[in-house]
Design a protein around this motif. Structure first.
Motif, PDB file in Angstrom:
ATOM      1  N   PHE A  24       0.819  -1.254  -0.077  1.00  9.92           N
ATOM      2  CA  PHE A  24      -0.001   0.029  -0.030  1.00  9.92           C
ATOM      3  C   PHE A  24       0.751   1.294   0.114  1.00  9.92           C
ATOM      4  CE2 PHE A  24      -2.351   3.368   2.214  1.00  9.92           C
ATOM      5  CZ  PHE A  24      -3.336   3.485   1.425  1.00  9.92           C
ATOM      6  N   THR A  25       1.927   1.161   0.739  1.00  7.88           N
ATOM      7  CA  THR A  25       3.047   2.327   1.001  1.00  7.88           C
ATOM      8  C   THR A  25       3.561   2.586  -0.632  1.00  7.88           C
ATOM      9  OG1 THR A  25       3.167   2.099   3.178  1.00  7.88           O
ATOM     10  CG2 THR A  25       4.861   3.312   2.080  1.00  7.88           C
ATOM     11  N   PHE A  26       3.977   1.499  -1.090  1.00  7.53           N
ATOM     12  CA  PHE A  26       4.596   1.675  -2.391  1.00  7.53           C
ATOM     13  C   PHE A  26       3.630   2.288  -3.566  1.00  7.53           C
ATOM     14  CE2 PHE A  26       5.106  -0.271  -6.668  1.00  7.53           C
ATOM     15  CZ  PHE A  26       6.180   0.317  -7.039  1.00  7.53           C
ATOM     16  N   LEU A  27       2.294   2.169  -3.370  1.00  5.84           N
ATOM     17  CA  LEU A  27       1.311   2.108  -4.173  1.00  5.84           C
ATOM     18  C   LEU A  27       0.924   3.756  -4.058  1.00  5.84           C
ATOM     19  CD1 LEU A  27      -1.459  -0.616  -4.649  1.00  5.84           C
ATOM     20  CD2 LEU A  27       0.305   0.276  -6.133  1.00  5.84           C
ATOM     21  N   VAL A  28       0.985   4.313  -2.639  1.00  7.98           N
ATOM     22  CA  VAL A  28       0.555   5.713  -2.371  1.00  7.98           C
ATOM     23  C   VAL A  28       1.871   6.533  -2.797  1.00  7.98           C
ATOM     24  CG1 VAL A  28       0.649   7.300  -0.578  1.00  7.98           C
ATOM     25  CG2 VAL A  28      -0.948   5.139  -0.599  1.00  7.98           C
ATOM     26  N   SER A  29       3.377   6.031  -2.713  1.00 14.86           N
ATOM     27  CA  SER A  29       4.377   6.750  -2.956  1.00 14.86           C
ATOM     28  C   SER A  29       4.455   6.875  -4.546  1.00 14.86           C
ATOM     29  CB  SER A  29       5.497   5.965  -2.591  1.00 14.86           C
ATOM     30  OG  SER A  29       5.613   5.998  -1.327  1.00 14.86           O
ATOM     31  N   LYS A  30       4.066   5.590  -5.166  1.00 17.17           N
ATOM     32  CA  LYS A  30       3.991   5.690  -6.778  1.00 17.17           C
ATOM     33  C   LYS A  30       3.202   6.921  -7.170  1.00 17.17           C
ATOM     34  CE  LYS A  30       2.814   2.947 -10.733  1.00 17.17           C
ATOM     35  NZ  LYS A  30       2.351   1.634 -11.225  1.00 17.17           N
ATOM     36  N   GLY A  31       1.819   6.918  -6.626  1.00 15.63           N
ATOM     37  CA  GLY A  31       0.691   7.789  -6.998  1.00 15.63           C
ATOM     38  C   GLY A  31       1.374   9.303  -6.742  1.00 15.63           C
ATOM     39  N   MET A  39       8.280  19.015  -5.451  1.00 21.15           N
ATOM     40  CA  MET A  39       8.698  18.301  -4.502  1.00 21.15           C
ATOM     41  C   MET A  39       8.112  16.848  -4.306  1.00 21.15           C
ATOM     42  SD  MET A  39      11.283  20.099  -3.152  1.00 21.15           S
ATOM     43  CE  MET A  39      11.742  19.517  -1.607  1.00 21.15           C
ATOM     44  N   CYS A  40       7.758  16.295  -5.400  1.00 23.03           N
ATOM     45  CA  CYS A  40       7.052  15.016  -5.282  1.00 23.03           C
ATOM     46  C   CYS A  40       7.943  14.057  -4.808  1.00 23.03           C
ATOM     47  CB  CYS A  40       6.127  14.837  -6.476  1.00 23.03           C
ATOM     48  SG  CYS A  40       7.024  14.311  -7.892  1.00 23.03           S
ATOM     49  N   VAL A  41       9.151  13.798  -5.259  1.00 21.92           N
ATOM     50  CA  VAL A  41       9.995  12.781  -5.198  1.00 21.92           C
ATOM     51  C   VAL A  41      10.082  12.644  -3.612  1.00 21.92           C
ATOM     52  CG1 VAL A  41      12.145  11.731  -5.718  1.00 21.92           C
ATOM     53  CG2 VAL A  41      10.827  12.670  -7.449  1.00 21.92           C
ATOM     54  N   PRO A  42      10.871  13.737  -2.827  1.00 20.49           N
ATOM     55  CA  PRO A  42      11.026  13.800  -1.337  1.00 20.49           C
ATOM     56  C   PRO A  42       9.877  13.353  -0.737  1.00 20.49           C
ATOM     57  CG  PRO A  42      12.111  15.781  -2.489  1.00 20.49           C
ATOM     58  CD  PRO A  42      11.292  15.142  -3.480  1.00 20.49           C
ATOM     59  N   GLN A  43       8.536  13.912  -1.160  1.00 24.13           N
ATOM     60  CA  GLN A  43       7.496  13.609  -0.419  1.00 24.13           C
ATOM     61  C   GLN A  43       7.172  12.036  -0.605  1.00 24.13           C
ATOM     62  OE1 GLN A  43       4.206  15.772  -1.609  1.00 24.13           O
ATOM     63  NE2 GLN A  43       2.641  14.720   0.039  1.00 24.13           N
ATOM     64  N   ALA A  44       7.379  11.610  -1.604  1.00 17.50           N
ATOM     65  CA  ALA A  44       7.219  10.223  -2.021  1.00 17.50           C
ATOM     66  C   ALA A  44       8.156   9.409  -1.216  1.00 17.50           C
ATOM     67  CB  ALA A  44       7.207   9.746  -3.354  1.00 17.50           C
ATOM     68  N   ALA A  45       9.474   9.671  -0.990  1.00 11.98           N
ATOM     69  CA  ALA A  45      10.607   8.860  -0.238  1.00 11.98           C
ATOM     70  C   ALA A  45      10.173   9.052   1.424  1.00 11.98           C
ATOM     71  CB  ALA A  45      11.654   9.530  -0.413  1.00 11.98           C
TER      72      ALA A  45
END
Length: 81
Positions: A24-31, A39-45
């Protein structure tokens, strides 16, 4: 060592929670990454690391509950002898 049905249920919840939480965390980060916001990459990380950490902590707590129960059962069996 035999386990009760509640302990088996706790183990199943622990493993499903670990795997499901990571997925689930992977899917949320991918979204978040696919949103292409600033700044979506740091937020996803941060979201991924936090989600995985929460899943692992929850899994560890539930596994620890079962281990404590095993130890208590072992002590009870030794006292009965």
């Amino acid at each position: 060592m035999k386990r009760t049905s509640i302990e088996k249920l706790i183990l199943a919840i622990a493993w499903i929670g670990l795997v499901g939480g990571i997925l689930f965390t992977f899917l949320v980060s991918k979204g978040i990454i696919e949103s292409n916001q600033e700044m979506c990459v740091p937020q996803a990380a941060v979201t991924f690391i936090g989600g995985v950490a929460a899943s692992v902590v929850g899994w560890a707590l539930l596994i620890q509950i079962v281990r404590i129960s095993d130890k208590l059962r072992k002590i009870e069996n030794q006292l009965d002898k």
